[in-house]
Design a protein around this motif. Sequence first.
Motif, PDB file in Angstrom:
ATOM      1  N   HIS A   1       0.846  -1.197   0.000  1.00 59.44           N
ATOM      2  CA  HIS A   1       0.000   0.000   0.000  1.00 59.44           C
ATOM      3  C   HIS A   1       0.879   1.243   0.000  1.00 59.44           C
ATOM      4  O   HIS A   1       2.104   1.140   0.056  1.00 59.44           O
ATOM      5  CB  HIS A   1      -0.987  -0.013   1.166  1.00 59.44           C
ATOM      6  CG  HIS A   1      -0.372   0.016   2.528  1.00 59.44           C
ATOM      7  ND1 HIS A   1       0.369  -1.029   3.047  1.00 59.44           N
ATOM      8  CD2 HIS A   1      -0.396   0.974   3.505  1.00 59.44           C
ATOM      9  CE1 HIS A   1       0.751  -0.721   4.276  1.00 59.44           C
ATOM     10  NE2 HIS A   1       0.322   0.494   4.575  1.00 59.44           N
TER      11      HIS A   1
ATOM     12  N   HIS B   1       6.237   2.020   3.954  1.00 54.66           N
ATOM     13  CA  HIS B   1       6.306   0.854   3.062  1.00 54.66           C
ATOM     14  C   HIS B   1       6.885   1.214   1.701  1.00 54.66           C
ATOM     15  O   HIS B   1       7.442   0.369   1.008  1.00 54.66           O
ATOM     16  CB  HIS B   1       4.904   0.259   2.894  1.00 54.66           C
ATOM     17  CG  HIS B   1       4.316  -0.200   4.191  1.00 54.66           C
ATOM     18  ND1 HIS B   1       4.222  -1.522   4.537  1.00 54.66           N
ATOM     19  CD2 HIS B   1       3.861   0.510   5.267  1.00 54.66           C
ATOM     20  CE1 HIS B   1       3.711  -1.621   5.756  1.00 54.66           C
ATOM     21  NE2 HIS B   1       3.480  -0.399   6.221  1.00 54.66           N
TER      22      HIS B   1
ATOM     23  N   ASP C   1      -0.820  -4.010   6.028  1.00 54.73           N
ATOM     24  CA  ASP C   1      -1.230  -3.474   7.333  1.00 54.73           C
ATOM     25  C   ASP C   1      -2.694  -3.767   7.674  1.00 54.73           C
ATOM     26  O   ASP C   1      -3.225  -3.205   8.630  1.00 54.73           O
ATOM     27  CB  ASP C   1      -0.997  -1.957   7.389  1.00 54.73           C
ATOM     28  CG  ASP C   1       0.478  -1.608   7.595  1.00 54.73           C
ATOM     29  OD1 ASP C   1       1.300  -2.523   7.758  1.00 54.73           O
ATOM     30  OD2 ASP C   1       0.796  -0.399   7.577  1.00 54.73           O
TER      31      ASP C   1
HETATM   32 ZN   LIG Z   1       2.755   0.330   8.012  1.00 56.30          ZN
END
Ligand SMILES: [Zn+2]
Length: 230
Positions: free
Chosen positions: A64, A69, A170
């Motif tokens: 995402h 990330h 997540d």
């Molecule tokens: Zn995260």
Amino acid sequence: MEPLRITPRLHLLDYSIGQAYLWSDDGELTLVDAGWAGSADRTTAAIRAAGLDPDRLARIVLTHGHRDHVGGAGDLADRHGAEIVAHRLDAPYVRGELPVPDPDLLEWERPLWEHGLTCPEAPPTRVDREVEDGEGLGFGDGAVAVHVPGHTPGSMAVHLPRHGVLFAGDVVATVRGVTFGVFHVDRALALESMRRLAELRPSVLCCGHGPAVNEDTAEQLAAAAGAVAP
Ligand SMILES: [Zn+2]
Ligand SMILES: [Zn+2]
């Protein structure tokens, strides 16, 4: 940063806020997520420390568009010639064309969210390939994209059915056992997504935050999905 071996083909890379995973297909490498902006040197060193050649990094698959990330992806891709893959709905956030939507924070999540913002903002990052639910990702003997909206609109899990490995991003967290993740844009949708992931009954669960789980994994994930109040 010491790479943590989970299976002979899988290592966890821990950036203290957020994690990435390194998968090897006979030395051809895939990163699932990429750490923070400015972390590429550490990632390259960790790949070498795992006994692998960073110049064989073929792709970076982003679960995402959150900064912890995405941040390192552009540097790593430029350096090692990798392709960057993201779900179509998060690609505009990764590219910096749209701001990442704010999460629907619960009161207890606020201090955690503010701590997360101490991680540097991700620079606009190219996406070479946008994928949809069910698309093959070209590694891991049949890795498949699983669209799991709710944490962000284009959150994507990565499922390796032949290996029983699930990268959940997540949507799920394992910081204090297997639990529903935090900072979701749409909690109800994220919960539906978590239940969908539980149906995959993984034997190895790799989340963006917390250790990999490889014992009673399917049972723990199903129990955690069942425990969340909708
Ligand atoms: Zn995260
Ligand atoms: Zn996130």
